[in-house]
Structure formats: C-alpha cells, structure tokens
Design a protein around this motif. Structure first.
Motif, short mmCIF file in Angstrom:
data_model
loop_
_atom_site.label_atom_id
_atom_site.label_comp_id
_atom_site.label_asym_id
_atom_site.label_seq_id
_atom_site.Cartn_x
_atom_site.Cartn_y
_atom_site.Cartn_z
N SER A 16 61.01 22.01 10.78
CA SER A 16 61.20 21.34 12.07
C SER A 16 62.62 21.54 12.61
O SER A 16 62.83 21.56 13.82
CB SER A 16 60.91 19.84 11.93
OG SER A 16 61.76 19.27 10.93
N ASN A 17 63.59 21.68 11.73
CA ASN A 17 64.98 21.90 12.14
C ASN A 17 65.63 22.91 11.21
O ASN A 17 65.35 22.92 10.00
CB ASN A 17 65.78 20.59 12.10
CG ASN A 17 65.36 19.62 13.19
OD1 ASN A 17 65.74 19.75 14.33
ND2 ASN A 17 64.54 18.64 12.81
N SER B 212 67.51 23.62 5.86
CA SER B 212 66.88 22.49 6.56
C SER B 212 67.59 21.21 6.17
O SER B 212 67.87 20.98 4.98
CB SER B 212 65.40 22.40 6.20
OG SER B 212 64.84 21.20 6.71
N SER C 204 65.90 23.33 16.74
CA SER C 204 64.83 22.34 16.58
C SER C 204 63.49 22.93 17.00
O SER C 204 63.36 23.53 18.06
CB SER C 204 65.15 21.10 17.43
OG SER C 204 64.10 20.17 17.35
N TYR C 205 62.46 22.71 16.13
CA TYR C 205 61.09 23.13 16.42
C TYR C 205 60.17 21.92 16.47
O TYR C 205 58.95 22.06 16.41
CB TYR C 205 60.59 24.09 15.34
CG TYR C 205 61.28 25.43 15.34
CD1 TYR C 205 60.77 26.50 16.06
CD2 TYR C 205 62.45 25.62 14.62
CE1 TYR C 205 61.41 27.73 16.06
CE2 TYR C 205 63.10 26.84 14.62
CZ TYR C 205 62.57 27.90 15.33
OH TYR C 205 63.20 29.11 15.33
N GLU C 206 60.72 20.73 16.57
CA GLU C 206 59.90 19.51 16.49
C GLU C 206 58.95 19.38 17.66
O GLU C 206 57.85 18.85 17.53
CB GLU C 206 60.81 18.29 16.43
CG GLU C 206 61.58 18.18 15.13
CD GLU C 206 62.48 16.95 15.11
OE1 GLU C 206 62.91 16.57 14.00
OE2 GLU C 206 62.72 16.37 16.19
N SER C 207 59.33 19.84 18.85
CA SER C 207 58.51 19.66 20.04
C SER C 207 57.43 20.71 20.17
O SER C 207 56.69 20.72 21.14
CB SER C 207 59.39 19.68 21.29
OG SER C 207 60.07 20.91 21.39
#
Length: 369
Positions: free
Chosen positions: A341-342, A297, A365-368
C-alpha cells in the motif's frame, strides 16, 4: 588791485572744476533706453541680432532701465583679443538688481561658465558673450540701474592647462573601430553557429518531449517484450541533467522529492495496475561512492524488485547504483512485485569517506487504487 584779480580767478576755478569733473564722469555712460529694451532671453543658433544691444570689453559705465513689466535684460559683450581677457564688472543699486556675465560657446551659444557676483570678474575668450541683468524686487514700477565693465588685461597663460581633448576625437573614433573590427569579423564568421545552436536546441527539446511521452506510455503498459525493454533502456540513457526539469514538467510533480547534501532524489509512480517506479537522482556537489537505493514498506512487508532499467545490480529490495560523479543525473525504472500500500525510499552512500544516508518523509501510496 592785484589781490582782487587773484581772488576772482580763484573763485572761477572753484566753480569750473566740479563742472569739468562731472563731464568726465559722464563720458562713458551709455543710456540703454536709446536702443529700446533689451530682450529677456539669450539668442539662438543664428547669433546675436540687432535687437540685442552690444558693448565692447573696454572700460565703461552703462545706464539701463527696467519698465513696469520688465525684469531681465540680456546684453551682448564683444571681446576682441587673441588671448583670454579678464573682464571685471559691478552693478548698482546693490540688492535690487543682479548682474552675471556668461561665457558662451562660440559654435552653439551654450553657456559654458558664468560669474554672478555684485562685484567680480570672469575670464572670457575671443568672441561674443552675454551679460544678464535681473531685477530682484520693486515690480510694478520703473527701476534704473547702472553697471560698470572694466578690462583688467590679458590672462597669464603661463602654466595653465588647456583642454584639447576635442582634437583627438577623430583618433578615438578610428581607434574604437579598429579595435572592435576583429570581434565583428569573428561574430560574422560564426553567425551560422549561433543560429544553428538555437535551432538545434529546439530540435533537442522536441525530441526530448517525444521521448518522455513514449517512455510514460511504456511505463503504464508494462510490456515485457524485449523490444519495449530495449526502447525503455535507451530512452533512460538519453535523459541527462538538462532533462531534469523536462521530466518534472512531463511527468508532473514527483510524489517523493528529497534533497540532502547536494543530492536530489525524485520518484514517480504511475496510475493503474502499473508497479513501475521512475527514480531520478541528481548529484550537484561531491561524488557519492557506492550509492544504493532501497525500497521498503513502513508496515514491514517485503518489497522485492523484479527488474531495473537500465541494467544495474539489485538484490531483494535494494538497487546498487555505484559511484555518482558530481554534476551527474541518473534515471532508472524499477519494477516491484507484490501489492504494497505504501513504498518508502532509503538512499545511502559514502561522501568524502563518511557514510551518508537519508529517507524522504513522503512515500509512494497505492492505498486509493
């Protein structure tokens, strides 16, 4: 008295001699207008008909005339000789008309060779050939011309080369068919293999597409059953170098794609709760030894790995792939834990005894979500 008679005889000879010479000059002159105007085009496959005036290859001077709207005369010349004959030609008045003699093919009457000087010669074989006379000026008025044909003897054939290739045409055809017949026979014997390969390729493509669809569904479901794990493992083993473009078409453009030293790395993630990452590694050049891939990360959080399919050694956040032979492709599914998140990817190995490492710029990316 005798002197007077001698004087009268001398005067008579002077008067008669020019008249005799004039008659000798006109002996071989032929007026072409007596047979009408010659056609302005060359005869076709039927040969030279009566409308084309025909002359011989013997010595002679011929007189012709262009009418008000006439500019071309085509005349046939007949050469009668077992050997080739040198035919000379000239025309007057020079500058107003031109003459050319055309040697014709005696089968299809095509023009093989021609000479178009105002005073020249050409070699003609036995048969009928053409003389073309063309007006260069003075249109709208009658124009008289005179041309001379002279037979300059036979061609000296000693040391001359004659093209006899046409005589070998049947042999060329036979040799071509004889040499190519084994290839035709082999192609006929193997016709089923060619047809079978195309059908087999279609079957493989359909099977591969079905495998990718099922694989994608299982990645999203994240089932822990042993049966699903076995199917995922076997499906990943089926995928090979030929499947590279198929995977991209089915899974879409990879979120991470990097090419370094002939090694291409792609990574896909799946929407929803899935923490599965599909990684494809395609080695196109030299062998990579002790290859490994690490997930980290950019924020410094640990990304522990739960499992890898097909079975490979892993520890913490790193998967040990081993040696990657040249022109090989490997697909692996990596299950990660936690909720980063990333996720970035780092690949390393040894190429030619030197350590090599690369980190793609993009990240998963998993932020959304």
């Amino acid at each position: 008295m005798r002197g007077y008679r001698a004087l009268l005889i001398s005067i008579a000879l002077v008067v008669i001699t020019p008249s005799l010479q004039s008659e000798e000059l006109e002996i071989n002159i032929v007026d072409l207008e007596e047979v009408g105007d010659s056609p302005n085009y060359l005869w076709g496959s039927s040969g030279a008909g009566p409308e084309w005036h025909r002359i011989s290859d013997s010595n002679g001077t011929y007189l012709g005339n262009f009418g008000l709207n006439d500019s071309i005369d085509i005349i046939a010349i007949n050469v009668s000789s077992d050997n080739w004959t040198v035919v000379g030609f000239s025309i007057k008045p020079e500058g107003n008309v031109t003459i050319s003699i055309q040697r014709l093919d005696q089968i299809n009457w095509a023009i093989v060779e021609f000479a178009n000087e105002s005073d020249g010669e050409i070699e003609l074989d036995d048969g009928i050939h053409a003389i073309r006379i063309e007006r260069l000026g003075g249109y709208g008025e009658e124009l008289e011309y005179r041309f001379t044909i002279s037979n300059r003897g036979l061609v000296d054939v000693e040391g001359r080369f004659v093209d006899l290739a046409w005589r070998f045409m049947p042999f060329y055809i036979f040799a071509g068919v004889f040499l190519i017949s084994p290839l035709i026979l082999v192609l006929w014997w193997n016709r089923h293999n060619f047809i079978g390969n195309s059908k087999k390729s279609l079957i493989i493509d359909e099977h591969e597409k079905g495998t990718l669809i099922k694989l994608k569904m299982r990645f999203v479901d994240e089932s822990d059953s042993s049966e699903d794990q076995d199917k995922i493992r076997s499906s990943l083993k089926v995928l090979s170098e030929e499947s590279w473009e198929s995977v991209i078409m089915e899974f879409g453009d990879p979120e991470v794609r990097h090419l370094t030293d002939g090694l291409e790395v792609c990574a896909w993630r799946f929407k929803g709760r899935s923490r599965s990452v599909l990684v494809g590694i395609k080695n196109q050049t030299e062998e990579w030894k002790m290859a490994a891939i690490r997930f980290f990360s950019p924020l410094g959080r640990d990304i522990p790995i739960e499992s890898v399919e097909p079975k490979m050694m892993f520890q913490g956040d790193e998967v040990f792939i081993g040696d990657l032979k040249e022109h090989t492709t490997v697909f692996l599914r990596v299950m990660i834990s936690g909720a980063p998140s990333n996720i970035n990817i780092h690949i390393s190995g040894m190429v030619g005894g030197n350590p090599v490492a690369a980190t793609p710029r993009n990240s998963l990316s998993y932020e959304s979500e």
